[in-house]
Design an enzyme around this catalytic site. Structure first.
Site, PDB file in Angstrom:
ATOM      1  N   PHE A  58       0.806  -1.217   0.000  1.00  0.00           N
ATOM      2  CA  PHE A  58       0.000   0.000   0.000  1.00  0.00           C
ATOM      3  C   PHE A  58       0.844   1.273   0.000  1.00  0.00           C
ATOM      4  O   PHE A  58       0.484   2.269   0.630  1.00  0.00           O
ATOM      5  CB  PHE A  58      -0.957  -0.004   1.209  1.00  0.00           C
ATOM      6  CG  PHE A  58      -1.523  -1.360   1.484  1.00  0.00           C
ATOM      7  CD1 PHE A  58      -2.467  -1.918   0.638  1.00  0.00           C
ATOM      8  CD2 PHE A  58      -1.059  -2.128   2.540  1.00  0.00           C
ATOM      9  CE1 PHE A  58      -2.959  -3.185   0.856  1.00  0.00           C
ATOM     10  CE2 PHE A  58      -1.542  -3.394   2.775  1.00  0.00           C
ATOM     11  CZ  PHE A  58      -2.497  -3.933   1.926  1.00  0.00           C
ATOM     12  N   CYS A  59       1.974   1.226  -0.692  1.00  0.00           N
ATOM     13  CA  CYS A  59       2.873   2.385  -0.762  1.00  0.00           C
ATOM     14  C   CYS A  59       3.269   2.856   0.633  1.00  0.00           C
ATOM     15  O   CYS A  59       3.413   4.055   0.887  1.00  0.00           O
ATOM     16  CB  CYS A  59       2.237   3.527  -1.539  1.00  0.00           C
ATOM     17  SG  CYS A  59       1.939   3.160  -3.275  1.00  0.00           S
ATOM     18  N   ASN A  60       3.449   1.918   1.543  1.00  0.00           N
ATOM     19  CA  ASN A  60       3.850   2.253   2.908  1.00  0.00           C
ATOM     20  C   ASN A  60       4.790   1.155   3.403  1.00  0.00           C
ATOM     21  O   ASN A  60       4.421   0.311   4.219  1.00  0.00           O
ATOM     22  CB  ASN A  60       2.627   2.367   3.821  1.00  0.00           C
ATOM     23  CG  ASN A  60       2.961   2.985   5.165  1.00  0.00           C
ATOM     24  OD1 ASN A  60       4.078   2.876   5.659  1.00  0.00           O
ATOM     25  ND2 ASN A  60       1.982   3.637   5.773  1.00  0.00           N
TER      26      ASN A  60
END
Length: 840
Positions: free
Chosen positions: A414-416
């Site tokens: 999740f781009c994290n």
């Protein structure tokens, strides 16, 4: 009471009373979100859904009014300017501040807003007399936040990642800002809500950092500015900037309203705006400049100063209707927060209490707390599912199965990366090894050496319903729980009790579950075939090594995702079976249609007539039409050449004309066109075949030139299906041919042991040599009945359970044709198949 009885609205109401918005939510869904009928959309953290009235009102607005470029002074331009300014005020009002306190700068999204701050912040490198600037960010931050360090490092700025625990654990008792002789600017960035876990970080951090009481500000002299990443938070929660006067607040409007997309804003505290320095200036940002001299005076108005060029004024006008619709339907953000938290909380309660028949938990949930309150937790639930042996089930398998049930979720990191590493226990070294193993952000490699590379995320929006929770929970219980389904009653009761403090009402009737009710199960269905037993069937006994194999069926699929065309013998071309996946259907936007989106494609039965040079399109209730197999010079010049993508690859294509487009559009009930791969374009496999001197060319196939399956493997699948407890008495099993049709193979062989083909490296069919390029991970199309074009429940509980993710089914092949062949090479049914096992 069994698990299904727990998944009822009555049980939900006993736990959470703040549901809906004072009316009939079902009526709202039917009126405003009819397009999601039969769809369970649980990816609101990525993009929420827009109501239909929003689009209608917006279309009426721009149809009735003339909006001109706001940089002009004509009446239509003044109308645009005044409308945009009204929207700016509406945004500030939503966050409880005024134009005297904050300014709104429109951007293309949250990432562009972050980039604007990074490019304009007055970074200072360290000198002998003064400390340099620091860029600090919480490890639980989005990629776009972490990416600021790339620009800051160019200024010699030190980037410091800070864990959530350090912010308060290393804090000082008193503010450290008084009497500070240094004015070096530092920037601290943190999310108001984690887009990974939904954890809400204290908004009090803003004042704590600015006053240099919290870490890292308390240990570094200078002036500290706070960038509050609010993109995830504002989608379902109120943000009152009076309580947390951050200096910079980036947001994306599609996360709040669903429409418009490609539009965001940077809210800048007017007290901090003056210290931002721009180097580039575009149209509308200059009060004055000279073209022949380095002379430039920036616009006085803060918004004008930073909005280079003409803003997306029609999209900004749409925001007025977005706010109107949001408040009309829900009454405000507080109601949305209560509604969405209740759904997430209840899903968390049941999912975290759900167990396999042996008592092991079904889910490993990634959260700091236990969903105690909407003030500390957003409407996001992040987890991995676990099998009855305690092994993580890869997120790609969960994603594929969810698609079969028409449940839309999000998987990965999740781009994290920071939060992903922290919750999943992935070290930096492991991350690097995963990259070396071929895993990159956004792919489907969910396990490396048995360890997860990401997780599953579901998230709720203001139009989410209890039925969304119910369908998701039943999906997990049906597909991933070893029966009988059980519930950790002690944990469930504990969570229920804790819920009472999370809402204003004290009424909290107990849900009574007895062990006797939970463990009821049909004795005939207790035995569950395991993954190990399935995989074990793929090993041959040594005495069977000499057994003969034959080619029993050949199928070509002239139009990608459409019906099969069975042949007895067929020529091979440079791309595989001649004309296999030579055409495909695209929608009105030019995007490839597959059975994953349009199941009725399988009812189109194309036939290839080599003698007449025609591809026939046939379907029940439709007249047969034809298109040429080969393009002559006249067609090549008259047909439209364009580009599209197949499995991420750019493909040059030719449009096959209006007659075929009209035929397809009439049959499928939506604008469609038939296109084919241009003969002048070459598409190569991403991975070069083993020991191949050159790349292998592909048609419009997904992975490789051929897919081959084995009769013995199909028969084993059928046997396991019949013994699965997912089948009830009276359920009709698929016959062999129907199972074969679900897997849409090119070549079917007979002979040998189940799944033995997984151990081959080469094989010869007739006189043609093939190389095994890998195994096929089954997708949603195994759940589509190829005779009726409908998604059926039976394969979801049987075929998919054994063939989606747990085991591969079928192998990919590429052929090795002679470099210069004067005669056509054919494959024929009945040909001898000679395998070459992999060397040990």
């Amino acid at each position: 009471m069994d698990f299904q009885k727990l998944c009822t609205f009555e049980s939900f109401q006993q736990v959470w009373s703040h549901y809906g918005y004072g009316g009939n939510l079902k009526d709202v869904i039917e009126q405003e979100f009819s397009r999601i009928k039969e769809i369970t959309y649980l990816d609101h953290a990525a993009a929420t859904l827009y109501p239909e009235s929003l689009v209608r009102d917006y279309c009426q607005d721009i149809s009735r009014n003339l909006y001109g470029n706001p940089h002009s002074h004509s009446p239509c331009s003044r109308l645009t300017h005044d409308t945009v300014e009204r929207v700016r005020y509406r945004i500030l009002q939503h966050f409880n501040v005024t134009p005297e306190e904050y300014s709104v700068i429109f951007t293309s999204g949250c990432t562009a807003a972050l980039k604007l701050v990074a490019e304009s912040f007055p970074w200072r490198p360290q000198t002998e007399s003064e400390v340099g600037s620091l860029y600090c960010y919480l490890t639980d931050s989005h990629t776009s936040v972490v990416g600021i360090r790339g620009l800051a490092s160019g200024w010699g700025v030190v980037a410091l990642s800070v864990s959530p625990q350090e912010v308060e654990n290393k804090a000082k008792d008193e503010a450290q800002g008084e009497g500070d002789i240094y004015q070096t600017p530092h920037l601290f960035c943190y999310p108001a809500q984690s887009n990974f876990s939904g954890r809400k970080y204290p908004l009090s951090y803003v004042k704590g950092i600015q006053a240099r009481r919290l870490y890292p500000a308390c240990e570094h002299q200078g002036r500290w500015f706070v960038l509050l990443d609010a993109a995830s938070h504002v989608s379902c929660s109120h943000l009152n900037l009076q309580d947390c006067p951050a200096d910079f607040i980036p947001i994306s409007f599609y996360k709040m309203f669903g429409f418009p997309t490609g539009l965001g804003a940077l809210l800048i505290h007017n007290g901090a705006a003056g210290m931002l320095k721009k180097t580039y200036f575009g149209g509308g940002t200059a009060a004055a400049y000279l073209s022949g001299e380095d002379y430039y005076v920036q616009a006085e108005n803060i918004s004008d100063r930073f909005e280079d060029g003409t803003i997306s004024f029609l999209d900004i006008i749409a925001l007025h209707h977005s706010f109107e619709a949001l408040y009309r339907i829900t009454g405000g953000m507080h109601n949305i927060e209560q509604h969405t938290f209740g759904l997430a909380h209840y899903t968390y309660m049941l999912l975290s209490s759900l167990c396999h028949g042996n008592g092991r938990p079904v889910a490993q949930i990634y959260t700091e707390g236990q969903f105690e309150s909407p003030s500390t937790q957003g409407a996001i639930l992040n987890f991995n599912l676990v099998d009855s042996h305690g092994q993580i089930i890869g997120y790609s398998q969960v994603d594929r199965m969810a698609s079969l049930y028409n449940i839309h979720i999000r998987t990965g990191c999740f781009c994290n990366t920071g939060a992903c590493q922290s919750f999943l226990g992935i070290t930096n070294q492991q991350m690097k090894r995963n990259l070396q193993a071929g895993h990159v952000c956004g792919d489907s490699i969910d396990l490396v050496d048995g360890q997860p590379t990401g997780s599953v995320r579901i998230s709720f929006g203001y139009m989410s319903t209890f039925e969304d929770c119910q369908k998701f929970l039943n999906f997990v219980a049906e597909c991933f729980v070893e029966k009988p389904v059980t519930v950790d009653q002690v944990r469930l009761e504990k969570l229920k009790t804790a819920t009472a403090g999370a809402q204003s009402t004290n009424e909290d009737p107990q849900i009574r579950i007895t062990s006797e009710e939970i463990h009821k199960v049909d004795e005939k269905k207790k035995k569950q075939p395991t993954e190990a037993s399935l995989r074990g069937c793929g090993h041959r006994d040594s005495h069977s090594h000499g057994e003969a194999y034959t080619l029993t069926n050949i199928y070509i699929y002239p139009i990608k995702s459409c019906g099969a065309y069975e042949v007895h013998d067929w020529p091979l071309g440079p791309l595989g079976l001649l004309y296999d996946r030579g055409w495909m259907v695209v929608n009105g936007n030019g995007v490839c249609l597959s059975q994953k989106r349009e199941t009725r494609l399988c009812l189109i039965r194309p036939q290839v007539h080599l003698a007449s040079n025609k591809l026939l399109l046939q379907a029940s209730g439709m007249d047969t039409i034809s298109v040429p197999l080969e393009n002559n010079d006249q067609m090549h010049t008259s047909y439209r050449v364009c580009q599209t993508k197949v499995c991420g690859d750019r493909v040059e294509i030719l449009d096959c004309g209006d007659e075929a487009a009209s035929w397809l559009s009439d049959f499928l009930g939506q604008p469609c066109r038939l296109i084919r791969q241009s003969p002048d374009f070459t598409r190569n496999m991403k991975k070069r075949p083993n020991r191949a001197a050159t790349s292998t060319s592909l048609s419009l196939v997904n992975e490789a030139q051929y897919l081959m399956i084995n009769h013995a493997s199909v028969e084993l699948i059928q046997k396991l299906m019949s013994s699965s407890q997912n089948y009830s008495e009276g359920d009709q099993l698929l016959d062999t041919q129907k199972v074969i049709s679900r897997f849409r193979a090119n070549l079917v062989i007979a002979g040998g042991e189940p799944f033995e083909e997984n151990n081959w490296s080469h094989l010869i069919i007739g006189n043609t040599q093939f190389m095994v390029q890998g195994h096929c991970e089954r997708c949603q199309m195994v759940g589509v009945d190829q005779d009726t074009g409908t998604k059926t429940k039976e394969p979801l509980m049987s075929l998919s359970a054994y063939c989606t993710g747990k085991v591969t089914f079928g192998v990919y092949l590429t052929h090795q044709l002679p470099d210069e062949s004067t005669t056509a090479t054919f494959l024929s049914v009945g040909s001898l198949v000679q395998p070459e096992p992999q060397s040990s």
